[in-house]
Design a protein around this motif. Structure first.
Motif, PDB file in Angstrom:
ATOM      1  N   GLY A 130       5.799  29.435  18.313  1.00 45.95           N
ATOM      2  CA  GLY A 130       5.889  28.942  19.685  1.00 45.95           C
ATOM      3  C   GLY A 130       4.814  27.910  19.977  1.00 45.95           C
ATOM      4  O   GLY A 130       4.295  27.263  19.076  1.00 45.95           O
ATOM      5  N   HIS A 131       4.481  27.791  21.250  1.00 46.54           N
ATOM      6  CA  HIS A 131       3.530  26.777  21.701  1.00 46.54           C
ATOM      7  C   HIS A 131       2.229  27.422  22.146  1.00 46.54           C
ATOM      8  O   HIS A 131       2.208  28.553  22.628  1.00 46.54           O
ATOM      9  N   CYS A 143      -5.528  26.733  25.713  1.00 47.16           N
ATOM     10  CA  CYS A 143      -5.904  26.628  24.305  1.00 47.16           C
ATOM     11  C   CYS A 143      -5.825  25.183  23.820  1.00 47.16           C
ATOM     12  O   CYS A 143      -6.642  24.750  23.018  1.00 47.16           O
ATOM     13  N   VAL A 144      -4.827  24.447  24.291  1.00 47.63           N
ATOM     14  CA  VAL A 144      -4.695  23.040  23.908  1.00 47.63           C
ATOM     15  C   VAL A 144      -5.917  22.268  24.393  1.00 47.63           C
ATOM     16  O   VAL A 144      -6.489  21.458  23.660  1.00 47.63           O
ATOM     17  N   LYS A 145      -6.344  22.528  25.623  1.00 46.85           N
ATOM     18  CA  LYS A 145      -7.537  21.863  26.150  1.00 46.85           C
ATOM     19  C   LYS A 145      -8.753  22.203  25.310  1.00 46.85           C
ATOM     20  O   LYS A 145      -9.570  21.347  24.996  1.00 46.85           O
ATOM     21  N   MET A 189     -12.756  20.935  21.031  1.00 41.97           N
ATOM     22  CA  MET A 189     -13.345  21.223  19.721  1.00 41.97           C
ATOM     23  C   MET A 189     -13.196  20.036  18.773  1.00 41.97           C
ATOM     24  O   MET A 189     -14.092  19.739  17.991  1.00 41.97           O
ATOM     25  N   GLN A 190     -12.070  19.328  18.847  1.00 44.61           N
ATOM     26  CA  GLN A 190     -11.872  18.159  17.993  1.00 44.61           C
ATOM     27  C   GLN A 190     -12.884  17.084  18.331  1.00 44.61           C
ATOM     28  O   GLN A 190     -13.308  16.325  17.453  1.00 44.61           O
TER      29      GLN A 190
END
Length: 71
Positions: A49-50, A55-57, A62-63
């Motif tokens: 899933g997504h 978490c995307v933020k 982190m990147q």
């Protein structure tokens, strides 16, 4: 990858496939350079899933921060 076909006995991926945007191309290249009797070992985080937006933020944060921490 500028590597010859069927040239590796073992390919190890240690938490890098999750960073590859085109996973189909990555797996195709792994298969191309792996010998017929070769082994592919992977250690990655996998989800179905997504990711939730929070978490995307965090991933984007982190990147941005991780390269500075690794210097």
């Amino acid at each position: 990858m500028p590597l010859p076909d069927n040239s590796f006995d073992v390919i190890v991926s240690n938490c890098v496939l999750n960073l590859v945007p085109d996973k189909n191309k990555a797996f195709a290249e792994i298969r191309r350079v792996l010998k017929n009797s070769g082994h592919f070992c992977v250690s990655d985080v996998v989800i179905k899933g997504h990711l939730p937006k929070s978490c995307v933020k965090m991933q984007k944060c982190m990147q941005a921060v991780l390269p500075a921490l690794l210097r």
